[in-house]
Design a protein around this motif. Structure first.
Motif, PDB file in Angstrom:
ATOM      1  N   HIS A  54      13.379 -13.258  30.321  1.00 58.35           N
ATOM      2  CA  HIS A  54      14.040 -12.003  29.939  1.00 58.35           C
ATOM      3  C   HIS A  54      13.961 -11.894  28.415  1.00 58.35           C
ATOM      4  O   HIS A  54      14.959 -12.095  27.714  1.00 58.35           O
ATOM      5  CB  HIS A  54      15.496 -11.968  30.416  1.00 58.35           C
ATOM      6  CG  HIS A  54      15.662 -12.106  31.890  1.00 58.35           C
ATOM      7  ND1 HIS A  54      15.683 -13.328  32.520  1.00 58.35           N
ATOM      8  CD2 HIS A  54      15.798 -11.180  32.875  1.00 58.35           C
ATOM      9  CE1 HIS A  54      15.832 -13.151  33.824  1.00 58.35           C
ATOM     10  NE2 HIS A  54      15.902 -11.845  34.072  1.00 58.35           N
ATOM     11  N   THR A  55      12.793 -11.573  27.922  1.00 59.00           N
ATOM     12  CA  THR A  55      12.560 -11.629  26.480  1.00 59.00           C
ATOM     13  C   THR A  55      12.705 -10.291  25.776  1.00 59.00           C
ATOM     14  O   THR A  55      12.810 -10.257  24.556  1.00 59.00           O
ATOM     15  CB  THR A  55      11.138 -12.164  26.201  1.00 59.00           C
ATOM     16  OG1 THR A  55      10.177 -11.270  26.795  1.00 59.00           O
ATOM     17  CG2 THR A  55      10.957 -13.554  26.785  1.00 59.00           C
ATOM     18  N   GLY A  56      12.687  -9.182  26.498  1.00 60.30           N
ATOM     19  CA  GLY A  56      12.619  -7.870  25.866  1.00 60.30           C
ATOM     20  C   GLY A  56      13.959  -7.256  25.545  1.00 60.30           C
ATOM     21  O   GLY A  56      15.029  -7.739  25.935  1.00 60.30           O
ATOM     22  N   VAL A  57      13.883  -6.127  24.832  1.00 60.36           N
ATOM     23  CA  VAL A  57      15.087  -5.403  24.443  1.00 60.36           C
ATOM     24  C   VAL A  57      15.810  -4.863  25.671  1.00 60.36           C
ATOM     25  O   VAL A  57      17.045  -4.916  25.758  1.00 60.36           O
ATOM     26  CB  VAL A  57      14.718  -4.255  23.482  1.00 60.36           C
ATOM     27  CG1 VAL A  57      15.960  -3.440  23.124  1.00 60.36           C
ATOM     28  CG2 VAL A  57      14.081  -4.805  22.222  1.00 60.36           C
ATOM     29  N   ASN A  59      15.913  -6.056  28.662  1.00 61.64           N
ATOM     30  CA  ASN A  59      16.638  -7.123  29.346  1.00 61.64           C
ATOM     31  C   ASN A  59      17.971  -7.412  28.675  1.00 61.64           C
ATOM     32  O   ASN A  59      19.004  -7.579  29.335  1.00 61.64           O
ATOM     33  CB  ASN A  59      15.791  -8.397  29.377  1.00 61.64           C
ATOM     34  CG  ASN A  59      14.490  -8.219  30.125  1.00 61.64           C
ATOM     35  OD1 ASN A  59      13.418  -8.508  29.594  1.00 61.64           O
ATOM     36  ND2 ASN A  59      14.549  -7.744  31.362  1.00 61.64           N
ATOM     37  N   VAL A  60      17.959  -7.479  27.332  1.00 63.55           N
ATOM     38  CA  VAL A  60      19.192  -7.744  26.592  1.00 63.55           C
ATOM     39  C   VAL A  60      20.177  -6.607  26.788  1.00 63.55           C
ATOM     40  O   VAL A  60      21.400  -6.810  26.957  1.00 63.55           O
ATOM     41  CB  VAL A  60      18.872  -7.961  25.098  1.00 63.55           C
ATOM     42  CG1 VAL A  60      20.163  -8.021  24.278  1.00 63.55           C
ATOM     43  CG2 VAL A  60      18.075  -9.234  24.904  1.00 63.55           C
ATOM     44  N   ARG A  61      19.686  -5.374  26.808  1.00 59.30           N
ATOM     45  CA  ARG A  61      20.573  -4.215  26.985  1.00 59.30           C
ATOM     46  C   ARG A  61      21.202  -4.217  28.382  1.00 59.30           C
ATOM     47  O   ARG A  61      22.413  -3.993  28.536  1.00 59.30           O
ATOM     48  CB  ARG A  61      19.791  -2.937  26.741  1.00 59.30           C
ATOM     49  CG  ARG A  61      20.649  -1.681  26.840  1.00 59.30           C
ATOM     50  CD  ARG A  61      19.848  -0.420  26.562  1.00 59.30           C
ATOM     51  NE  ARG A  61      19.390  -0.392  25.178  1.00 59.30           N
ATOM     52  CZ  ARG A  61      18.106  -0.470  24.820  1.00 59.30           C
ATOM     53  NH1 ARG A  61      17.167  -0.606  25.750  1.00 59.30           N
ATOM     54  NH2 ARG A  61      17.766  -0.436  23.559  1.00 59.30           N
ATOM     55  N   LEU A  88      13.559 -15.165  23.020  1.00 63.35           N
ATOM     56  CA  LEU A  88      13.803 -13.733  22.855  1.00 63.35           C
ATOM     57  C   LEU A  88      12.905 -13.175  21.760  1.00 63.35           C
ATOM     58  O   LEU A  88      12.639 -13.831  20.747  1.00 63.35           O
ATOM     59  CB  LEU A  88      15.264 -13.479  22.503  1.00 63.35           C
ATOM     60  CG  LEU A  88      16.326 -13.739  23.589  1.00 63.35           C
ATOM     61  CD1 LEU A  88      17.711 -13.474  23.039  1.00 63.35           C
ATOM     62  CD2 LEU A  88      16.059 -12.889  24.819  1.00 63.35           C
ATOM     63  N   ALA A  92      14.623  -8.006  20.536  1.00 63.98           N
ATOM     64  CA  ALA A  92      15.768  -8.365  21.358  1.00 63.98           C
ATOM     65  C   ALA A  92      16.865  -9.010  20.518  1.00 63.98           C
ATOM     66  O   ALA A  92      18.064  -8.746  20.724  1.00 63.98           O
ATOM     67  CB  ALA A  92      15.318  -9.304  22.476  1.00 63.98           C
TER      68      ALA A  92
END
Length: 396
Positions: A54-57, A59-61, A88, A92
């Motif tokens: 889950h490396t992307g923006v 995913n974090v959002r 990350l 991210a």
């Protein structure tokens, strides 16, 4: 043990105690509903996120930013455990930064990583950092001894020291190896652990080490074949030889640092004797060639043949002098390896010039002089040939 440590911290934050009235504690009970669910990885308020997948923006959002505003359902704190946080992306991290700067009071973040240098400084400056270092062999052996005693299995001290050394400071690896060792039940000795790990007997490793350094290729090959027949892995034999070289080198330059609890008194005495006799240059050359042999073994079509060729090469060049010492020995300014006075005669027979004849026909006396130019040239050629041999064997 990073994720395990994070779970223990999450337990301490949310532990309610057996009576349900406890608060945050440094010693979670492990009996309450929160402790049991966190240990099982099913607690709704403790979210474990694998940053490697889950490396992307987005995913974090989705996983963090949009959920931090909601209060925990059952626990005291909502805990986000982000494993391998260094994976990350930069975007991210930037998206997560605002939440890290002003987190809600009911939210805690726990980051775990093996690459601390890849975490941005802006994130590190907002965290408390705890470095998990390798466990010392003595402490590891003591831990394994307590586990063995709790299991009711007798494991002797040399076996525990071998397992502690093989674990390389990891308690999880050490307990896994101990579990394998005691699976059969009954007393566990160093021999059983060596057989389980594919290690050769340390005394036999020292025997092979001495045979190589004495240049006895045939005897060294016989000992290698005997260890192979007894089940020792050729790669582990070479690693044991490199380890023995390192141990003897440390004993030579820092005797107090070379004590190994897994060794018997006889083996320690042999190591001290080797350290007194062997010069550092020989040990350093052995170490370099052993490392190269280990690398070759990984790509060789037959591990045993590669190990035999490595032993032959080591016995051939175990005690070659350095180029500087070659020059000194050829000039007669240093003693040979055996310790006897260096001969003044050149390596090759001197080339004599024809005798001059006087007017009366008799031989004229030649003035006493040093080595002729041809003699010096022969010495120089000897040095060059030996240096070329060392260069071809990748020792220079």
């Amino acid at each position: 043990g990073k994720t395990t440590t994070a779970r223990i911290i999450a337990k301490g934050l949310n532990c309610t105690g057996p009576d349900g009235r406890g608060g945050p504690t440094v010693e979670p009970c492990g009996l309450c509903d929160n402790c049991r669910d966190i240990a099982a990885g099913r607690h709704v308020d403790v979210l474990e996120i694998d940053a490697a997948s889950h490396t992307g923006v987005q995913n974090v959002r989705d996983l963090i930013i949009e959920t931090v505003a909601y209060a925990p359902t059952r626990a005291r704190y909502k805990v986000f455990v982000i494993d391998e946080v260094h994976m990350l992306s930069a975007s991210a991290f930037n998206a997560l930064l605002k939440t890290l700067e002003e987190p809600p009071p009911h939210v805690k973040f726990l980051f775990a990583t093996t690459e601390i240098r890849k975490v941005p400084v802006t994130v590190l400056s907002r965290c408390q950092r705890f470095d998990l270092r390798r466990i010392e062999p003595e402490a590891m052996a003591a831990l394994l001894g307590r586990i063995a005693a709790a299991e009711g299995v007798e494991v002797d001290a040399p076996a525990l020291a071998l397992i502690a050394r093989a674990s390389e400071g990891s308690a999880r690896d050490a307990t896994s190896l101990l579990d394998q060792a005691i699976a059969g039940g009954g007393p566990v000795g160093a021999g059983e652990v060596r057989a389980m790990l594919g290690l050769a007997d340390r005394g036999r490793v020292l025997d092979l080490f001495e045979l190589i350094l004495r240049g006895e290729a045939a005897a060294a090959l016989q000992e290698l074949a005997a260890q192979f027949a007894d089940g020792a892995d050729p790669a582990m034999i070479l690693r044991d030889l490199a380890e023995a070289c390192h141990w003897v080198s440390v004993l030579k330059v820092a005797p107090g640092m070379g004590e190994d609890p897994s060794l018997s008194p006889d083996e320690r005495e042999r190591g001290r004797a080797l350290a007194e006799r062997l010069p550092v240059r020989v040990l350093a050359r052995f170490w370099q060639m052993a490392l190269k042999a280990i690398e070759e073994l990984a790509v060789a079509p037959d591990a045993r043949m590669a190990a035999e060729m490595a032993v032959i090469r080591l016995t051939h060049v175990a005690d070659l002098p350095s180029p500087e010492e070659l020059v000194r020995r050829l000039d007669g300014t240093s003693a040979p390896l055996g310790g006897a006075p260096a001969p003044r005669a050149p390596v090759h027979a001197p080339v004599h010039a024809p005798q001059a004849t006087g007017r009366a026909g008799g031989p004229a006396a030649l003035p006493a002089a040093g080595p002729s130019p041809l003699d010096r040239y022969a010495r120089f050629e000897d040095v060059l040939s030996l240096i070329r041999e060392r260069r071809d064997m990748q020792l220079l």
